[in-house]
Design a protein around this motif. Structure first.
Motif, PDB file in Angstrom:
ATOM      1  N   PHE A 156       0.806  -1.165   0.097  1.00 36.35           N
ATOM      2  CA  PHE A 156       0.103   0.220   0.316  1.00 36.35           C
ATOM      3  C   PHE A 156       0.640   1.108  -0.232  1.00 36.35           C
ATOM      4  CE2 PHE A 156       0.680  -0.998   4.500  1.00 36.35           C
ATOM      5  CZ  PHE A 156       0.805   0.151   4.967  1.00 36.35           C
ATOM      6  N   GLU A 157       0.057   2.436   0.179  1.00 32.25           N
ATOM      7  CA  GLU A 157       1.393   3.617  -0.216  1.00 32.25           C
ATOM      8  C   GLU A 157       0.533   4.674   1.088  1.00 32.25           C
ATOM      9  OE1 GLU A 157      -0.220   5.675  -4.007  1.00 32.25           O
ATOM     10  OE2 GLU A 157       1.220   4.790  -4.616  1.00 32.25           O
ATOM     11  N   ALA A 158       2.011   4.957   1.674  1.00 31.75           N
ATOM     12  CA  ALA A 158       1.898   6.235   2.865  1.00 31.75           C
ATOM     13  C   ALA A 158       0.983   6.661   2.460  1.00 31.75           C
ATOM     14  CB  ALA A 158       3.437   6.162   3.150  1.00 31.75           C
ATOM     15  N   ASN A 159       0.622   7.804   3.322  1.00 32.49           N
ATOM     16  CA  ASN A 159      -0.307   9.380   3.210  1.00 32.49           C
ATOM     17  C   ASN A 159       0.538  10.280   2.483  1.00 32.49           C
ATOM     18  OD1 ASN A 159      -2.983   7.756   3.501  1.00 32.49           O
ATOM     19  ND2 ASN A 159      -3.062   7.937   6.462  1.00 32.49           N
ATOM     20  N   PHE A 160       0.152  10.932   2.148  1.00 33.47           N
ATOM     21  CA  PHE A 160       0.903  12.447   1.661  1.00 33.47           C
ATOM     22  C   PHE A 160       1.838  12.480   0.824  1.00 33.47           C
ATOM     23  CE2 PHE A 160      -0.773  12.673   5.824  1.00 33.47           C
ATOM     24  CZ  PHE A 160      -1.788  14.220   5.831  1.00 33.47           C
ATOM     25  N   THR A 161       2.628  10.994   1.152  1.00 32.83           N
ATOM     26  CA  THR A 161       4.324  10.738   0.580  1.00 32.83           C
ATOM     27  C   THR A 161       3.940   9.901  -0.654  1.00 32.83           C
ATOM     28  OG1 THR A 161       5.369   9.779   1.785  1.00 32.83           O
ATOM     29  CG2 THR A 161       5.434  11.172   2.555  1.00 32.83           C
ATOM     30  N   ARG A 162       3.285   9.077  -0.799  1.00 32.79           N
ATOM     31  CA  ARG A 162       2.385   8.730  -1.249  1.00 32.79           C
ATOM     32  C   ARG A 162       3.806   7.005  -1.111  1.00 32.79           C
ATOM     33  NH1 ARG A 162      -1.506   8.605  -4.547  1.00 32.79           N
ATOM     34  NH2 ARG A 162      -1.070   7.353  -6.166  1.00 32.79           N
ATOM     35  N   GLN A 163       5.139   7.042  -0.450  1.00 35.31           N
ATOM     36  CA  GLN A 163       6.097   5.891  -0.545  1.00 35.31           C
ATOM     37  C   GLN A 163       5.136   4.081  -0.160  1.00 35.31           C
ATOM     38  OE1 GLN A 163       8.778   6.086   2.936  1.00 35.31           O
ATOM     39  NE2 GLN A 163       9.363   5.012   2.008  1.00 35.31           N
ATOM     40  N   PRO A 164       5.707   3.719  -1.330  1.00 29.40           N
ATOM     41  CA  PRO A 164       5.544   2.688  -1.256  1.00 29.40           C
ATOM     42  C   PRO A 164       5.795   1.463  -0.208  1.00 29.40           C
ATOM     43  CG  PRO A 164       6.424   2.797  -2.989  1.00 29.40           C
ATOM     44  CD  PRO A 164       6.861   4.061  -2.443  1.00 29.40           C
ATOM     45  N   LEU A 165       4.654   0.863   1.102  1.00 28.54           N
ATOM     46  CA  LEU A 165       4.879   0.205   1.997  1.00 28.54           C
ATOM     47  C   LEU A 165       4.814  -0.994   1.572  1.00 28.54           C
ATOM     48  CD1 LEU A 165       3.385   2.925   4.276  1.00 28.54           C
ATOM     49  CD2 LEU A 165       5.557   2.503   4.027  1.00 28.54           C
ATOM     50  N   GLN A 166       5.046  -2.196   2.436  1.00 29.22           N
ATOM     51  CA  GLN A 166       4.731  -3.212   3.191  1.00 29.22           C
ATOM     52  C   GLN A 166       4.730  -3.709   4.652  1.00 29.22           C
ATOM     53  OE1 GLN A 166       6.936  -5.919   0.923  1.00 29.22           O
ATOM     54  NE2 GLN A 166       6.605  -4.980  -0.580  1.00 29.22           N
ATOM     55  N   GLY A 167       2.977  -5.074   4.911  1.00 31.45           N
ATOM     56  CA  GLY A 167       2.745  -4.866   6.217  1.00 31.45           C
ATOM     57  C   GLY A 167       2.128  -6.064   5.698  1.00 31.45           C
ATOM     58  N   THR A 168       1.905  -6.741   7.775  1.00 26.31           N
ATOM     59  CA  THR A 168       0.634  -7.349   7.389  1.00 26.31           C
ATOM     60  C   THR A 168      -0.567  -7.425   8.443  1.00 26.31           C
ATOM     61  OG1 THR A 168       2.862  -8.912   8.342  1.00 26.31           O
ATOM     62  CG2 THR A 168       0.594  -9.398   8.787  1.00 26.31           C
ATOM     63  N   VAL A 169      -1.661  -8.109   7.749  1.00 27.11           N
ATOM     64  CA  VAL A 169      -3.243  -7.380   7.556  1.00 27.11           C
ATOM     65  C   VAL A 169      -3.038  -8.072   9.396  1.00 27.11           C
ATOM     66  CG1 VAL A 169      -5.654  -7.510   7.580  1.00 27.11           C
ATOM     67  CG2 VAL A 169      -4.121  -7.035   5.693  1.00 27.11           C
ATOM     68  N   ILE A 170      -3.794  -7.094  10.148  1.00 26.17           N
ATOM     69  CA  ILE A 170      -4.218  -7.492  11.835  1.00 26.17           C
ATOM     70  C   ILE A 170      -5.243  -7.614  11.783  1.00 26.17           C
ATOM     71  CG2 ILE A 170      -1.214  -6.908  12.454  1.00 26.17           C
ATOM     72  CD1 ILE A 170      -2.390  -4.687  13.802  1.00 26.17           C
ATOM     73  N   HIS A 171      -6.319  -6.488  11.114  1.00 23.15           N
ATOM     74  CA  HIS A 171      -7.621  -6.562  11.010  1.00 23.15           C
ATOM     75  C   HIS A 171      -8.182  -6.050  10.059  1.00 23.15           C
ATOM     76  CE1 HIS A 171     -11.644  -6.810  12.977  1.00 23.15           C
ATOM     77  NE2 HIS A 171     -11.484  -5.023  12.601  1.00 23.15           N
TER      78      HIS A 171
END
Length: 286
Positions: free
Chosen positions: A12-27
């Motif tokens: 997904f993308e960070a808010n404002f900067t639109r930097q690509p991010l990756q993570g794990t869905v916890i909910h």
């Protein structure tokens, strides 16, 4: 649309900067997901705005992936393959490593390879490939060429696996250069350097290229900056180490981390030694 399950790895993308991010869905529920990134931060997103990622074996560390990138660049330079895509965050050495690797092979910019930076239209891409046929072209931060439908079609022809790779532009216009034909056989090679996530790239382009994924978590970026400290010139190692320690302390509030971040802190430290921490924190977190 399938529900994104808890435990899934997503991009997904960070808010404002639109930097690509990756993570794990916890909910996950009611069209919303809560994502935890490796640095411990939690993010809320609309489920349709995140991209599930396939399960993969543990990826190599960033130093190993940069080593892979150098090998892939060398393969394209030697015409072992016709194309490579280098994907990763901006400001962490992708472009420098590509040009440095080409220089180590004795290749000179403007002679043995061409470097194209920034925006390019579909027509500009077509003319660039024609004018630089039979040599290597490096497209740096030309993401428009990777997402535009017409540009993608041109690139698919240029990177085809057939012995003869024909590219065509069958739309006449009064603004076109009459010296450039409406079709030609392409015999060059291409390296793309992009900030886009690998998952965002056109599938046929990915299958036609060697892909090196340099996307990093925030912790990996900080560790990579530490690896790059000896290469930063003009400052003492003591100052560079202190600057990086400061950046680590404020990293959760910094929108986009890169080599430019530590350079900015070092310049502030030098120009304003009495209050460099306060000034750095203010400028970095805006």
């Amino acid at each position: 649309m399938n529900k994104i399950k808890v435990g899934a790895t997503v991009a997904f993308e960070a808010n404002f900067t639109r930097q690509p991010l990756q993570g794990t869905v916890i909910h996950s529920g009611n069209g919303q997901v809560k994502i935890k990134t490796p640095d411990g931060e939690e993010h809320y997103r609309v489920a349709s705005r995140v991209m599930p990622m396939p399960l993969r074996p543990r990826r190599p560390d960033i130093a190993t992936r940069f080593k892979y990138m150098r090998k892939v660049v060398q393969m394209v330079a030697n015409a072992d393959v016709v194309s490579a895509i280098i994907s990763g965050p901006g400001g962490l050495g992708k472009s420098h490593t590509v040009t440095e690797t080409l220089a180590s092979l004795g290749m000179k910019k403007g002679v043995d390879y061409q470097l194209v930076k920034g925006f390019t239209s579909a027509r500009g891409l077509y003319e660039t490939l024609y004018n630089n046929n039979d040599v290597l072209t490096v497209f740096d931060d030309c993401d428009s060429a990777l997402k535009d439908r017409i540009s993608a079609s041109i690139l698919k022809g240029a990177l085809d696996s057939h012995a003869i790779r024909e590219i065509s532009w069958l739309v006449k216009s009064s603004t076109m250069d009459a010296a450039i034909p409406l079709k030609f056989d392409y015999d060059g090679r291409i390296i793309f350097v992009t900030n886009k996530l690998v998952q965002e790239l056109d599938g046929p382009l990915r299958t036609r290229s060697l892909v090196v994924n340099l996307q990093m978590t925030r912790q990996e970026i900080l560790d990579w900056l530490e690896h790059l400290l000896p290469d930063i010139k003009g400052f003492s190692m003591a100052d560079k180490t202190e600057a990086l320690a400061f950046i680590r302390s404020v990293a959760p509030a910094v929108g986009l981390l890169s080599i430019r971040t530590i350079l900015m802190v070092l310049k502030i430290m030098k120009a304003s030694p009495l209050d460099w921490q306060e000034l750095s924190e203010h400028t970095l977190t805006q």
